[in-house]
Design an enzyme around this catalytic site. Structure first.
Site, mmCIF file in Angstrom:
data_model
loop_
_atom_site.group_PDB
_atom_site.id
_atom_site.type_symbol
_atom_site.label_atom_id
_atom_site.label_comp_id
_atom_site.label_asym_id
_atom_site.label_seq_id
_atom_site.Cartn_x
_atom_site.Cartn_y
_atom_site.Cartn_z
ATOM 1 N N ILE A 14 0.869 -1.183 0.000
ATOM 2 C CA ILE A 14 0.000 0.000 0.000
ATOM 3 C C ILE A 14 0.902 1.229 0.000
ATOM 4 O O ILE A 14 1.505 1.577 1.001
ATOM 5 C CB ILE A 14 -0.961 0.004 1.200
ATOM 6 C CG1 ILE A 14 -1.944 -1.152 1.083
ATOM 7 C CG2 ILE A 14 -1.723 1.332 1.262
ATOM 8 C CD1 ILE A 14 -3.025 -1.205 2.152
ATOM 9 N N HIS A 15 0.991 1.840 -1.170
ATOM 10 C CA HIS A 15 1.767 3.069 -1.341
ATOM 11 C C HIS A 15 0.795 4.187 -1.715
ATOM 12 O O HIS A 15 -0.419 4.017 -1.567
ATOM 13 C CB HIS A 15 2.874 2.874 -2.393
ATOM 14 C CG HIS A 15 2.367 2.332 -3.689
ATOM 15 N ND1 HIS A 15 1.987 3.133 -4.729
ATOM 16 C CD2 HIS A 15 2.156 1.055 -4.093
ATOM 17 C CE1 HIS A 15 1.578 2.372 -5.752
ATOM 18 N NE2 HIS A 15 1.663 1.111 -5.373
ATOM 19 N N ALA A 16 1.276 5.313 -2.168
ATOM 20 C CA ALA A 16 0.438 6.502 -2.362
ATOM 21 C C ALA A 16 -0.760 6.283 -3.281
ATOM 22 O O ALA A 16 -1.876 6.684 -2.953
ATOM 23 C CB ALA A 16 1.287 7.663 -2.875
#
Length: 86
Positions: A14-16
């Site tokens: 889960i990144h930007a």
């Protein structure tokens, strides 16, 4: 209250971008609280920075909890998002 458990398959976790998508999906259900938890840490799905600070990576198992007036619709939307993007 409804929950589901999901194992992250996205190599970047889960990144930007997926966090932003999750925030947008959660905000579509203002009377329903959506929470993402990894181990003992958790964050509301409307809190992008907090979601990213959980450090969720590929292979991690998360528990998503949905509680409120639109539980069924919110759960369906979040499950679909996780399966398509994470």
């Amino acid at each position: 209250m409804k929950t589901f458990v999901y194992t992250i398959t996205d190599p970047m976790g889960i990144h930007a971008r997926p966090a932003g998508m999750l925030v947008k999906a959660a905000k579509a259900f203002p009377d329903t609280e959506i929470t993402v938890a990894k181990s003992s840490a958790s964050a509301k799905a409307t809190q992008m920075i907090r979601l990213m600070s959980l450090g969720i990576q590929a292979g991690d198992q998360v528990t998503v909890t949905v509680q409120g007036g639109d539980e069924d619709a919110a759960l369906d939307a979040v499950i679909q998002l996780f399966r398509q993007c994470l």
